[in-house]
Structures are given as structure tokens and as C-alpha cells.
Design a protein around this motif. Structure first.
Motif, mmCIF file in Angstrom:
data_model
loop_
_atom_site.group_PDB
_atom_site.id
_atom_site.type_symbol
_atom_site.label_atom_id
_atom_site.label_comp_id
_atom_site.label_asym_id
_atom_site.label_seq_id
_atom_site.Cartn_x
_atom_site.Cartn_y
_atom_site.Cartn_z
ATOM 1 N N LEU A 83 4.114 10.738 0.059
ATOM 2 C CA LEU A 83 2.671 10.882 0.249
ATOM 3 C C LEU A 83 1.978 9.555 -0.037
ATOM 4 O O LEU A 83 2.507 8.729 -0.801
ATOM 5 C CB LEU A 83 2.124 11.960 -0.684
ATOM 6 C CG LEU A 83 2.560 13.404 -0.389
ATOM 7 C CD1 LEU A 83 2.272 14.279 -1.602
ATOM 8 C CD2 LEU A 83 1.838 13.929 0.837
ATOM 9 N N PRO A 84 0.769 9.315 0.527
ATOM 10 C CA PRO A 84 0.045 8.065 0.249
ATOM 11 C C PRO A 84 -0.207 7.841 -1.242
ATOM 12 O O PRO A 84 -0.068 6.719 -1.734
ATOM 13 C CB PRO A 84 -1.277 8.262 1.015
ATOM 14 C CG PRO A 84 -0.932 9.201 2.119
ATOM 15 C CD PRO A 84 0.087 10.140 1.551
ATOM 16 N N GLU A 85 -0.565 8.918 -1.980
ATOM 17 C CA GLU A 85 -0.825 8.750 -3.414
ATOM 18 C C GLU A 85 0.445 8.386 -4.180
ATOM 19 O O GLU A 85 0.398 7.721 -5.210
ATOM 20 C CB GLU A 85 -1.455 10.012 -4.006
ATOM 21 C CG GLU A 85 -0.701 11.301 -3.751
ATOM 22 C CD GLU A 85 -1.225 12.057 -2.550
ATOM 23 O OE1 GLU A 85 -1.230 13.304 -2.609
ATOM 24 O OE2 GLU A 85 -1.636 11.421 -1.558
ATOM 25 N N HIS A 86 1.586 8.832 -3.645
ATOM 26 C CA HIS A 86 2.886 8.471 -4.208
ATOM 27 C C HIS A 86 3.082 6.957 -4.123
ATOM 28 O O HIS A 86 3.516 6.304 -5.072
ATOM 29 C CB HIS A 86 3.966 9.213 -3.421
ATOM 30 C CG HIS A 86 5.369 8.767 -3.658
ATOM 31 N ND1 HIS A 86 5.871 7.597 -3.134
ATOM 32 C CD2 HIS A 86 6.384 9.325 -4.354
ATOM 33 C CE1 HIS A 86 7.134 7.460 -3.486
ATOM 34 N NE2 HIS A 86 7.470 8.501 -4.229
ATOM 35 N N GLU A 87 2.728 6.391 -2.974
ATOM 36 C CA GLU A 87 2.864 4.948 -2.774
ATOM 37 C C GLU A 87 1.924 4.178 -3.688
ATOM 38 O O GLU A 87 2.274 3.130 -4.240
ATOM 39 C CB GLU A 87 2.601 4.591 -1.312
ATOM 40 C CG GLU A 87 3.625 5.162 -0.344
ATOM 41 C CD GLU A 87 5.005 4.572 -0.560
ATOM 42 O OE1 GLU A 87 5.297 3.491 -0.037
ATOM 43 O OE2 GLU A 87 5.807 5.217 -1.276
ATOM 44 N N ASP A 88 0.695 4.696 -3.860
ATOM 45 C CA ASP A 88 -0.257 4.044 -4.770
ATOM 46 C C ASP A 88 0.304 3.971 -6.178
ATOM 47 O O ASP A 88 0.261 2.920 -6.835
ATOM 48 C CB ASP A 88 -1.587 4.814 -4.791
ATOM 49 C CG ASP A 88 -2.388 4.627 -3.512
ATOM 50 O OD1 ASP A 88 -2.118 3.652 -2.778
ATOM 51 O OD2 ASP A 88 -3.275 5.452 -3.251
ATOM 52 N N ASP A 89 0.830 5.093 -6.665
ATOM 53 C CA ASP A 89 1.346 5.149 -8.033
ATOM 54 C C ASP A 89 2.511 4.195 -8.238
ATOM 55 O O ASP A 89 2.564 3.456 -9.221
ATOM 56 C CB ASP A 89 1.791 6.576 -8.377
ATOM 57 C CG ASP A 89 0.614 7.533 -8.547
ATOM 58 O OD1 ASP A 89 -0.537 7.051 -8.580
ATOM 59 O OD2 ASP A 89 0.847 8.747 -8.647
ATOM 60 N N LYS A 90 3.447 4.190 -7.295
ATOM 61 C CA LYS A 90 4.627 3.330 -7.480
ATOM 62 C C LYS A 90 4.266 1.845 -7.389
ATOM 63 O O LYS A 90 4.857 1.017 -8.070
ATOM 64 C CB LYS A 90 5.737 3.703 -6.504
ATOM 65 C CG LYS A 90 5.504 3.363 -5.050
ATOM 66 C CD LYS A 90 6.346 2.185 -4.602
ATOM 67 C CE LYS A 90 6.280 1.956 -3.115
ATOM 68 N NZ LYS A 90 7.013 0.762 -2.672
ATOM 69 N N GLU A 91 3.255 1.510 -6.579
ATOM 70 C CA GLU A 91 2.836 0.112 -6.474
ATOM 71 C C GLU A 91 2.163 -0.355 -7.766
ATOM 72 O O GLU A 91 2.459 -1.443 -8.264
ATOM 73 C CB GLU A 91 1.883 -0.072 -5.294
ATOM 74 C CG GLU A 91 2.552 -0.018 -3.928
ATOM 75 C CD GLU A 91 3.544 -1.153 -3.717
ATOM 76 O OE1 GLU A 91 3.339 -2.242 -4.290
ATOM 77 O OE2 GLU A 91 4.514 -0.942 -2.976
ATOM 78 N N ILE A 92 1.263 0.474 -8.312
ATOM 79 C CA ILE A 92 0.566 0.087 -9.543
ATOM 80 C C ILE A 92 1.532 0.017 -10.711
ATOM 81 O O ILE A 92 1.513 -0.941 -11.504
ATOM 82 C CB ILE A 92 -0.584 1.064 -9.859
ATOM 83 C CG1 ILE A 92 -1.666 0.984 -8.780
ATOM 84 C CG2 ILE A 92 -1.190 0.753 -11.232
ATOM 85 C CD1 ILE A 92 -2.368 -0.364 -8.699
ATOM 86 N N ILE A 93 2.412 1.022 -10.849
ATOM 87 C CA ILE A 93 3.396 0.986 -11.941
ATOM 88 C C ILE A 93 4.290 -0.238 -11.798
ATOM 89 O O ILE A 93 4.589 -0.931 -12.776
ATOM 90 C CB ILE A 93 4.238 2.269 -11.963
ATOM 91 C CG1 ILE A 93 3.357 3.476 -12.300
ATOM 92 C CG2 ILE A 93 5.369 2.150 -12.987
ATOM 93 C CD1 ILE A 93 4.071 4.809 -12.208
ATOM 94 N N GLY A 94 4.704 -0.532 -10.569
ATOM 95 C CA GLY A 94 5.509 -1.723 -10.333
ATOM 96 C C GLY A 94 4.772 -2.993 -10.718
ATOM 97 O O GLY A 94 5.348 -3.909 -11.315
ATOM 98 N N ASP A 95 3.473 -3.058 -10.395
ATOM 99 C CA ASP A 95 2.665 -4.227 -10.754
ATOM 100 C C ASP A 95 2.540 -4.369 -12.274
ATOM 101 O O ASP A 95 2.536 -5.483 -12.810
ATOM 102 C CB ASP A 95 1.272 -4.122 -10.135
ATOM 103 C CG ASP A 95 1.284 -4.380 -8.629
ATOM 104 O OD1 ASP A 95 2.272 -4.942 -8.129
ATOM 105 O OD2 ASP A 95 0.294 -4.013 -7.965
ATOM 106 N N LEU A 96 2.436 -3.243 -12.977
ATOM 107 C CA LEU A 96 2.349 -3.285 -14.440
ATOM 108 C C LEU A 96 3.643 -3.808 -15.047
ATOM 109 O O LEU A 96 3.624 -4.605 -15.992
ATOM 110 C CB LEU A 96 2.031 -1.884 -14.991
ATOM 111 C CG LEU A 96 0.639 -1.330 -14.654
ATOM 112 C CD1 LEU A 96 0.526 0.131 -15.060
ATOM 113 C CD2 LEU A 96 -0.465 -2.151 -15.332
#
Length: 221
Positions: A55-68
């Protein structure tokens, strides 16, 4: 015939397709046919192939966590390599997986500069991330591939699993970041990003990391 049918399959976001009795050669052909630049991810376990579209929100979460995670590694001045959803597979074990995000940290130097990895000779990533585990729960594949640390994020909660005697054990501490309370902090800053924005959140997180480093230095002096 399989490739023809595969091209006709449409996997809606958040859904998955299971294919049974898929040989290793068929898996290799399917991966080549699907290509590297795609939204769908795969998991393969002894003949069963799962294709999932996040899902799009899934991609948002993994990108932000990855950035952190990247920000944390940079503040700690630790060399790392982020390989995103690279396909990790081992023919001998008949298993393969594409994490939402993964990092080489302690083993970064061993795979530095390599364009292709072979887990029969190369080490697995030091840290793998899976988001929205309700639709993708494959810790057994990560265990078989001997990934030392697996983060599973679902419904706003972060679970840290570390490999002990070949099996994952839930832990309050990260193997790679043992001095940081990430179970509480990562979800907090991920939630903050939904209102403050990515850049402001990462700046705030970096300040938090710097303060933690300073405090740890004072405690050790």
C-alpha cells in the motif's frame, strides 16, 4: 505458459498472490521477467512464491524508518550500505526474500563495491525491515538466511528480533544500536513526520541522537 499467466496477473495494492510448485529455475526466470524496478515484492520458500503489492502508506513508513536509520548511522559515523528491497536468495536452502529495507553495517566492508551478492559466499544484511507484517510474515526465511536482526513494524509499533541459536527472539535492544531506545523512539518520530514533515522530523531526530551520544560520553567519562 507461467510467464504469460504472470504478466496477466494484477495484484492490487495491499494484496498478494501465491504460486505453488515453483522451481528454482522458474523463480529465477520470474524475477528476471518482473525486473528490478517494480513495486511488487516477492518471498520464496521451498516452492511457494508470494508476490505482494504494498500500500502507499506502507511505502511511506518504510522510507521514513529507513531515513531514520540512515541518520542514526551517519551521526554515529558508521559506514553502511542500504540495499533497499534487494532480492536475497539461497538456492541450497530454496529460500528467497525481498525486505522492505535492509542495511549492511558490521559487514559493509565485506560487500563494499559489489554489484551482485551471493549469499552462499557473501554475508546477509545486518538489519532487515518489514512493514505491515499482517500481509508479509516470513521470519523463517530471514532465520534461514541468517539475518542477525529483523525489525517488524505494524500498527504503529516496532518489534526488534535478534537471531539466537538460529531463531529470532524478541528484544528490547537492537544488536546494531544497543545504546539507543529505538522501540519507543522510531515510532514517535515516524508519527511526527505525518504532521511536521520529513525534513523537520529528521532534523529533530538527529538532534535527539546527538544528545544521546553526548550523554553516553558523559556517563563513560
Amino acid at each position: 505458459m507461467m510467464l504469460l499467466e504472470l504478466k496477466r496477473i494484477h495484484v492490487p495494492p495491499g494484496q498478494r498472490v501465491l504460486l505453488r510448485d515453483v522451481t528454482w529455475q522458474e523463480l529465477e526466470t520470474i524475477l528476471e521477467d518482473l525486473g528490478e524496478h517494480r513495486a511488487a515484492r516477492i518471498a520464496y520458500d521451498r516452492g511457494i512464491l508470494e508476490i505482494m503489492a504494498p500500500l502507499p502508506e506502507h511505502e511511506d513508513d518504510k522510507e521514513i524508518i529507513g531515513d531514520l536509520v540512515k541518520a542514526l548511522l551517519e551521526e554515529l559515523d558508521i559506514e553502511f550500505r542500504c540495499l533497499g528491497s534487494t532480492t536475497f536468495k539461497n538456492q541450497v536452502m530454496a529460500k528467497g526474500i525481498e525486505p522492505d529495507q535492509c542495511f549492511y553495517i558490521k559487514n559493509e566492508a565485506k560487500i563494499r563495491g559489489k554489484k551482485r551478492l551471493d549469499l552462499t559466499v557473501d554475508p546477509p544484511p545486518d538489519l532487515a525491515l518489514e512493514v505491515d507484517i499482517t500481509s508479509r510474515t516470513h521470519p523463517n526465511i530471514y532465520e534461514a538466511l541468517k539475518v542477525p536482526e529483523l525489525w517488524r513494524f505494524d500498527k504503529g509499533k516496532l518489534q526488534i528480533n535478534v537471531l539466537q541459536d538460529g531463531h529470532y527472539v524478541e528484544s528490547q535492544k537492537s544488536l546494531n544500536f544497543p545504546k539507543f531506545k529505538l522501540i519507543e523512539t522510531i515510532p514517535q518520530y515516524l508519527e511526527q513526520s505525518t504532521t511536521a514533515g520529513r525534513n523537520a522530523t529528521l532534523k529533530a531526530f538527529r538532534l535527539w541522537v546527538q544528545k544521546q551520544i553526548q550523554q553516553q560520553s558523559l556517563n563513560n567519562s
